[in-house]
Design a protein around this motif. Structure first.
Motif, PDB file in Angstrom:
ATOM      1  N   GLY A  39       0.766  -1.206  -0.017  1.00 38.63           N
ATOM      2  CA  GLY A  39      -0.103   0.045  -0.205  1.00 38.63           C
ATOM      3  C   GLY A  39       0.990   1.109  -0.002  1.00 38.63           C
ATOM      4  N   ALA A  40       2.114   1.086   0.815  1.00 38.94           N
ATOM      5  CA  ALA A  40       2.803   2.292   1.045  1.00 38.94           C
ATOM      6  C   ALA A  40       3.566   2.817  -0.392  1.00 38.94           C
ATOM      7  CB  ALA A  40       3.788   2.219   1.977  1.00 38.94           C
ATOM      8  N   ILE A  41       3.737   1.543  -1.048  1.00 38.88           N
ATOM      9  CA  ILE A  41       4.682   1.765  -2.513  1.00 38.88           C
ATOM     10  C   ILE A  41       3.601   2.227  -3.470  1.00 38.88           C
ATOM     11  CG2 ILE A  41       5.416   0.275  -4.439  1.00 38.88           C
ATOM     12  CD1 ILE A  41       6.560  -1.546  -2.487  1.00 38.88           C
ATOM     13  N   PHE A 240      -8.890  -6.182  -6.433  1.00 42.65           N
ATOM     14  CA  PHE A 240      -8.529  -7.235  -5.762  1.00 42.65           C
ATOM     15  C   PHE A 240      -7.269  -7.849  -6.366  1.00 42.65           C
ATOM     16  CE2 PHE A 240     -12.932  -6.251  -4.478  1.00 42.65           C
ATOM     17  CZ  PHE A 240     -12.669  -6.505  -2.888  1.00 42.65           C
ATOM     18  N   VAL A 241      -6.385  -7.899  -5.726  1.00 45.38           N
ATOM     19  CA  VAL A 241      -4.984  -8.597  -6.234  1.00 45.38           C
ATOM     20  C   VAL A 241      -5.313 -10.121  -6.245  1.00 45.38           C
ATOM     21  CG1 VAL A 241      -2.720  -9.266  -5.889  1.00 45.38           C
ATOM     22  CG2 VAL A 241      -3.378  -6.877  -5.389  1.00 45.38           C
ATOM     23  N   VAL A 247      -7.012  -3.772  -2.707  1.00 47.19           N
ATOM     24  CA  VAL A 247      -5.989  -2.586  -3.013  1.00 47.19           C
ATOM     25  C   VAL A 247      -6.631  -1.294  -3.651  1.00 47.19           C
ATOM     26  CG1 VAL A 247      -4.073  -3.903  -3.068  1.00 47.19           C
ATOM     27  CG2 VAL A 247      -4.971  -3.064  -5.110  1.00 47.19           C
ATOM     28  N   LEU A 248      -6.283  -0.112  -3.299  1.00 49.48           N
ATOM     29  CA  LEU A 248      -6.770   0.959  -3.902  1.00 49.48           C
ATOM     30  C   LEU A 248      -5.917   1.617  -4.982  1.00 49.48           C
ATOM     31  CD1 LEU A 248      -9.222   2.931  -3.386  1.00 49.48           C
ATOM     32  CD2 LEU A 248      -7.645   4.442  -2.080  1.00 49.48           C
TER      33      LEU A 248
END
Length: 256
Positions: A39-41, A240-241, A247-248
């Motif tokens: 998410g940070a990436i 959705f992975v 994931v957004l």
């Protein structure tokens, strides 16, 4: 095994566990570590505000601290587990209460208040060494987050109710199982001794507490980030992975 200086209900129970159980309580922290890193990436790639990058990384710090604690059961590692819970919640509060502000603005009074709260809680906890104090301070922050989230999904963006209620329900399920593990620790431990190792591992409610609260916290960041990007006229989408993990993805506003 080294005795630690302060024990909450669930942590006292953890000290009685061995082998596969401790491994489960350690490995279950991966949900705090890997998804938030992704998410940070993604947040960095999308050029979003650094506060959300901090939110993901703080959640990762909680997972890494909890991993170290459950792997070693040392007092110093316990602090790495519990204090980041306070710091991460403060970041969550700031993000959620600043969702409807103009871009690149900083709420210095709120920032000062949250930093002071974190500092005071840390100092008192290090001297008091009372788990109930930590739990109350953490619970206070969670309550503030829940109230703000409910306000957003009820009156601002009602189409986000699914995401908001899922986050809250998953977190509360983890909290419920954690309390069950605290209250019935001895009985559950005796029952697991009669079960095959794999079946017994599945009933490790402390590990489920990690998994469910990790997922609930991750979903909360998605809710907060979704709310923020909607306000800024971006085009957020939940994908959705592998058809499983949400994931957004955020696209910039359409040019007129």
């Amino acid at each position: 095994m080294r005795t630690r200086l302060m024990l909450g209900g669930g942590e006292a129970c953890v000290l009685k566990k061995k082998g596969l159980i401790l491994e489960g309580n350690t490995v279950s922290n991966l949900i705090f570590i890997l998804p938030p890193i992704y998410g940070a990436i993604q947040t960095y790639k999308d050029g979003l505000e650094k506060r959300y990058l901090a939110a993901y990384l703080c959640l990762t710090a909680v997972g890494m601290g909890s991993w170290c604690f459950h792997m070693t059961l040392k007092y110093e590692m316990q602090l790495l587990d519990e204090l980041p819970m306070i710091y991460s919640c403060c970041v969550f509060v700031y993000c959620l209460y600043e969702c409807f502000k103009y871009k690149n603005t900083v709420n210095y009074p709120l920032l000062f208040l949250l930093i002071t709260y974190s500092f005071v809680v840390s100092i008192v906890y290090l001297n008091l060494k009372e788990p109930v104090f930590h739990q109350v301070m953490y619970g206070t922050l969670v309550s503030i987050i829940v109230l703000r989230s409910v306000y957003i999904v009820l009156w601002v963006y009602p189409w986000l109710r699914g995401l908001g209620y899922t986050s809250l329900t998953v977190f509360l399920m983890g909290f419920f199982l954690w309390n069950v593990d605290n209250i019935f620790c001895d009985k559950l431990r005796a029952l697991r001794e009669k079960m095959p190792p794999v079946v017994g591992a599945v009933t490790q409610f402390h590990a489920w507490w990690h998994i469910l609260t990790g997922l609930g916290s991750y979903l909360h960041i998605l809710l907060s980030l979704y709310t923020r990007t909607l306000f800024l006229k971006h085009r957020p989408k939940v994908k959705f992975v592998f058809g499983i993990w949400p994931v957004l993805l955020v696209e910039p506003p359409k040019k007129l």
